[in-house]
Design a protein around this motif. Structure first.
Motif, PDB file in Angstrom:
ATOM      1  N   SER A   1       0.835  -1.198   0.000  1.00 51.77           N
ATOM      2  CA  SER A   1       0.000   0.000   0.000  1.00 51.77           C
ATOM      3  C   SER A   1       0.870   1.248   0.000  1.00 51.77           C
ATOM      4  O   SER A   1       1.716   1.442   0.886  1.00 51.77           O
ATOM      5  N   LEU A   2       0.662   2.112  -1.001  1.00 52.74           N
ATOM      6  CA  LEU A   2       1.465   3.327  -1.133  1.00 52.74           C
ATOM      7  C   LEU A   2       0.942   4.423  -0.210  1.00 52.74           C
ATOM      8  O   LEU A   2      -0.251   4.543   0.032  1.00 52.74           O
ATOM      9  N   SER A   3       1.877   5.241   0.285  1.00 53.93           N
ATOM     10  CA  SER A   3       1.487   6.351   1.154  1.00 53.93           C
ATOM     11  C   SER A   3       1.352   7.665   0.386  1.00 53.93           C
ATOM     12  O   SER A   3       0.860   8.650   0.918  1.00 53.93           O
ATOM     13  N   GLN A   4       1.803   7.689  -0.868  1.00 52.42           N
ATOM     14  CA  GLN A   4       1.719   8.915  -1.668  1.00 52.42           C
ATOM     15  C   GLN A   4       0.260   9.292  -1.904  1.00 52.42           C
ATOM     16  O   GLN A   4      -0.599   8.433  -2.074  1.00 52.42           O
ATOM     17  N   SER A   5      -0.012  10.605  -1.927  1.00 52.07           N
ATOM     18  CA  SER A   5      -1.394  11.072  -2.077  1.00 52.07           C
ATOM     19  C   SER A   5      -1.665  11.721  -3.423  1.00 52.07           C
ATOM     20  O   SER A   5      -2.819  11.882  -3.804  1.00 52.07           O
ATOM     21  N   GLU A   6      -0.633  12.113  -4.167  1.00 52.76           N
ATOM     22  CA  GLU A   6      -0.842  12.792  -5.446  1.00 52.76           C
ATOM     23  C   GLU A   6      -0.197  12.015  -6.585  1.00 52.76           C
ATOM     24  O   GLU A   6       0.922  11.510  -6.453  1.00 52.76           O
ATOM     25  N   PHE A   7      -0.919  11.952  -7.699  1.00 48.87           N
ATOM     26  CA  PHE A   7      -0.464  11.191  -8.853  1.00 48.87           C
ATOM     27  C   PHE A   7      -0.652  12.021 -10.120  1.00 48.87           C
ATOM     28  O   PHE A   7      -1.372  13.022 -10.128  1.00 48.87           O
ATOM     29  N   THR A   8      -0.004  11.596 -11.173  1.00 41.30           N
ATOM     30  CA  THR A   8      -0.215  12.180 -12.502  1.00 41.30           C
ATOM     31  C   THR A   8      -0.842  11.104 -13.374  1.00 41.30           C
ATOM     32  O   THR A   8      -0.323   9.985 -13.457  1.00 41.30           O
ATOM     33  N   TRP A   9      -1.974  11.457 -14.013  1.00 40.26           N
ATOM     34  CA  TRP A   9      -2.686  10.503 -14.864  1.00 40.26           C
ATOM     35  C   TRP A   9      -2.504  10.880 -16.336  1.00 40.26           C
ATOM     36  O   TRP A   9      -2.408  12.062 -16.678  1.00 40.26           O
ATOM     37  N   PHE A  10      -2.471   9.866 -17.184  1.00 39.62           N
ATOM     38  CA  PHE A  10      -2.354  10.073 -18.634  1.00 39.62           C
ATOM     39  C   PHE A  10      -3.439   9.280 -19.343  1.00 39.62           C
ATOM     40  O   PHE A  10      -3.705   8.127 -18.999  1.00 39.62           O
TER      41      PHE A  10
ATOM     42  N   LYS B   1      -1.487  11.655 -22.912  1.00 41.18           N
ATOM     43  CA  LYS B   1      -1.628  13.074 -22.608  1.00 41.18           C
ATOM     44  C   LYS B   1      -2.082  13.241 -21.156  1.00 41.18           C
ATOM     45  O   LYS B   1      -2.975  12.525 -20.704  1.00 41.18           O
ATOM     46  N   PRO B   2      -1.469  14.175 -20.391  1.00 42.80           N
ATOM     47  CA  PRO B   2      -1.852  14.377 -18.986  1.00 42.80           C
ATOM     48  C   PRO B   2      -3.303  14.821 -18.871  1.00 42.80           C
ATOM     49  O   PRO B   2      -3.807  15.577 -19.701  1.00 42.80           O
ATOM     50  N   ILE B   3      -3.975  14.336 -17.841  1.00 45.43           N
ATOM     51  CA  ILE B   3      -5.329  14.784 -17.530  1.00 45.43           C
ATOM     52  C   ILE B   3      -5.320  15.386 -16.137  1.00 45.43           C
ATOM     53  O   ILE B   3      -4.343  15.286 -15.403  1.00 45.43           O
ATOM     54  N   THR B   4      -6.413  16.005 -15.737  1.00 47.95           N
ATOM     55  CA  THR B   4      -6.414  16.837 -14.533  1.00 47.95           C
ATOM     56  C   THR B   4      -6.464  16.053 -13.224  1.00 47.95           C
ATOM     57  O   THR B   4      -6.130  16.594 -12.178  1.00 47.95           O
ATOM     58  N   ASP B   5      -6.872  14.804 -13.259  1.00 48.20           N
ATOM     59  CA  ASP B   5      -7.002  14.046 -12.017  1.00 48.20           C
ATOM     60  C   ASP B   5      -5.644  13.852 -11.343  1.00 48.20           C
ATOM     61  O   ASP B   5      -4.654  13.525 -11.996  1.00 48.20           O
TER      62      ASP B   5
ATOM     63  N   ALA C   1       1.522   7.874 -12.840  1.00 49.10           N
ATOM     64  CA  ALA C   1       2.855   7.998 -12.244  1.00 49.10           C
ATOM     65  C   ALA C   1       2.728   8.752 -10.935  1.00 49.10           C
ATOM     66  O   ALA C   1       1.724   9.443 -10.690  1.00 49.10           O
ATOM     67  N   LEU C   2       3.724   8.599 -10.073  1.00 52.30           N
ATOM     68  CA  LEU C   2       3.762   9.426  -8.875  1.00 52.30           C
ATOM     69  C   LEU C   2       4.028  10.863  -9.301  1.00 52.30           C
ATOM     70  O   LEU C   2       4.883  11.117 -10.149  1.00 52.30           O
ATOM     71  N   LYS C   3       3.296  11.804  -8.720  1.00 47.82           N
ATOM     72  CA  LYS C   3       3.462  13.200  -9.109  1.00 47.82           C
ATOM     73  C   LYS C   3       4.889  13.662  -8.818  1.00 47.82           C
ATOM     74  O   LYS C   3       5.389  13.510  -7.711  1.00 47.82           O
ATOM     75  N   GLY C   4       5.530  14.202  -9.831  1.00 45.92           N
ATOM     76  CA  GLY C   4       6.894  14.671  -9.687  1.00 45.92           C
ATOM     77  C   GLY C   4       7.941  13.628 -10.013  1.00 45.92           C
ATOM     78  O   GLY C   4       9.138  13.928  -9.992  1.00 45.92           O
ATOM     79  N   TYR C   5       7.510  12.386 -10.316  1.00 47.95           N
ATOM     80  CA  TYR C   5       8.451  11.305 -10.633  1.00 47.95           C
ATOM     81  C   TYR C   5       8.029  10.644 -11.938  1.00 47.95           C
ATOM     82  O   TYR C   5       7.385   9.607 -11.952  1.00 47.95           O
ATOM     83  N   ILE C   6       8.407  11.277 -13.042  1.00 43.22           N
ATOM     84  CA  ILE C   6       7.975  10.781 -14.350  1.00 43.22           C
ATOM     85  C   ILE C   6       8.567   9.398 -14.628  1.00 43.22           C
ATOM     86  O   ILE C   6       8.031   8.616 -15.415  1.00 43.22           O
TER      87      ILE C   6
END
Length: 376
Positions: A286-295, A299-303, A324-329
């Motif tokens: 289980s990951l503790s990260q709270s923010e992600f980047t969705w594609f 193409k990136p989307i807002t979620d 991806a984890l936000k900030g870690y492409i």
């Protein structure tokens, strides 16, 4: 028979075969005294070796005995002749292979002193008591280390932070601090991090650092996580002549990101109108990260949350999704092909109403014209 007696009996053999008999018999204790606070639990890491061909029958720990040959004992592998002082408090955590770790709960002033480990093999002369032993110091304000989490989950390519705090009496001067990886006694051949930058493993150089000051913070940060980073991390420090290896440590699990699908219907086929979730996470932990980047379709989307909710889902949501984890492409997951069936006719491609009308007209008008001609 003590260690000295054993060496005497083997003296002739050692003279004939120099080093062959004696070098394989050894008990490895912490090099410095172990400190514990009254009422706390202390774990004394320990390892032992013996000559190949021997099999360990039993082992024991003793307190303030030179050779550990007389009962009562601190603990015994067969629970025999255990001192009432240690009954229910001391436990031999080791085994009959190479581990001789000792744990003592509810430490008292009377527990201070020298502890020695002894083991007996199936060979008549195969008995050994490790010297010089390990010294336990008891102090009401002795150092104890606190880990914020016991288990952490990280994704390959990301940065992990192991939160840690420690304390010590004001009279104790901290001499050194270090983090170790997969070593029971915190004293491996190399370290993850060391305050004097000594004996740092090449695989952690420039990737690991401790955040905060030397007073009470020992938080560890490791960048660019790899599969080899998985395992147990322990913080240790030396102060006031004592060495503390903080048990039990923090277990780091390493996984990869994956986009997972859950549907309100619980079926594999996804149809318009269903309630569907896409979740970015790891199947291993289980990951503790709270923010992600969705594609979507690369193409990136807002979620930015770990889960995208589609309620209801429509054909227009179909596409290729990754995260991806936000900030870690460098942590981008594999791509999920997300296909939603049309509710008009499941199994057939979905077309918008205008397309359907135009197609129908293109088919019906020629048929209608031919029919009119025939009727005439």
């Amino acid at each position: 028979m003590g260690a000295g007696d054993t060496l005497t009996l083997w003296g002739l053999a050692v003279l004939i075969l120099p080093g062959v008999m004696s070098r394989d018999w050894n008990v490895r204790y912490p090099k410095k005294p172990v400190c514990a606070a009254r009422g706390s639990t202390v774990v004394i890491p320990c390892g032992y070796d013996y000559q190949e061909g021997n099999k360990v029958d039993k082992f024991m720990w003793c307190h303030n005995q030179n050779y550990c040959t007389d009962a009562p004992y601190v603990c015994h592998s067969n629970n025999m002749n255990v001192s009432s002082q240690y009954s229910g408090r001391a436990e031999c955590l080791g085994d009959k292979e190479n581990n001789c770790t000792l744990r003592i709960k509810n430490i008292t002033d009377a527990d201070a002193g020298v502890y020695r480990f002894r083991f007996i093999t199936n060979e008549e002369r195969g008995k050994w008591t490790g010297q010089p032993g390990v010294t336990l110091k008891v102090d009401g304000g002795a150092p104890s280390v606190d880990y914020a989490e016991r288990t952490l989950c990280a994704v390959r390519g990301s940065t992990v932070v192991v939160h840690c705090r420690f304390n010590h009496p004001e009279s104790y001067r901290v001499e050194s601090r270090m983090w170790s990886h997969n070593t029971e006694d915190c004293a491996g051949k190399s370290y993850v991090w060391q305050s004097h930058k000594r004996n740092i493993s090449t695989e952690y150089r420039d990737r690991a650092e401790v955040l905060g000051n030397t007073e009470n913070k020992c938080t560890l940060m490791i960048k660019n996580i790899t599969d080899a980073d998985a395992g147990l991390y322990r913080f240790s420090f030396t102060a006031g002549g004592c060495e503390l290896c903080a048990q039990p440590g923090v277990e780091l699990q390493v996984g990869e990101l994956k986009v997972m699908v859950t549907s309100s219907t619980g079926k594999g086929l996804l149809i318009e109108g269903d309630s569907v979730n896409l979740t970015c996470g790891s199947e291993n932990c289980s990951l503790s990260q709270s923010e992600f980047t969705w594609f979507k379709d690369n193409k990136p989307i807002t979620d930015t949350l770990s889960t995208i909710h589609f309620n209801p889902v429509s054909y227009n949501h179909s596409g290729n999704y990754s995260c991806a984890l936000k900030g870690y492409i460098g942590t981008v997951s594999s791509t999920l092909i997300f296909h939603i069936q049309s509710c008009i006719y499941p199994g057939f491609p979905h077309y918008n109403p205008m397309t359907v009308i135009l197609v129908c007209l293109g088919i019906l008008l020629p048929v209608l014209a031919v029919t009119i001609c025939i009727m005439r």
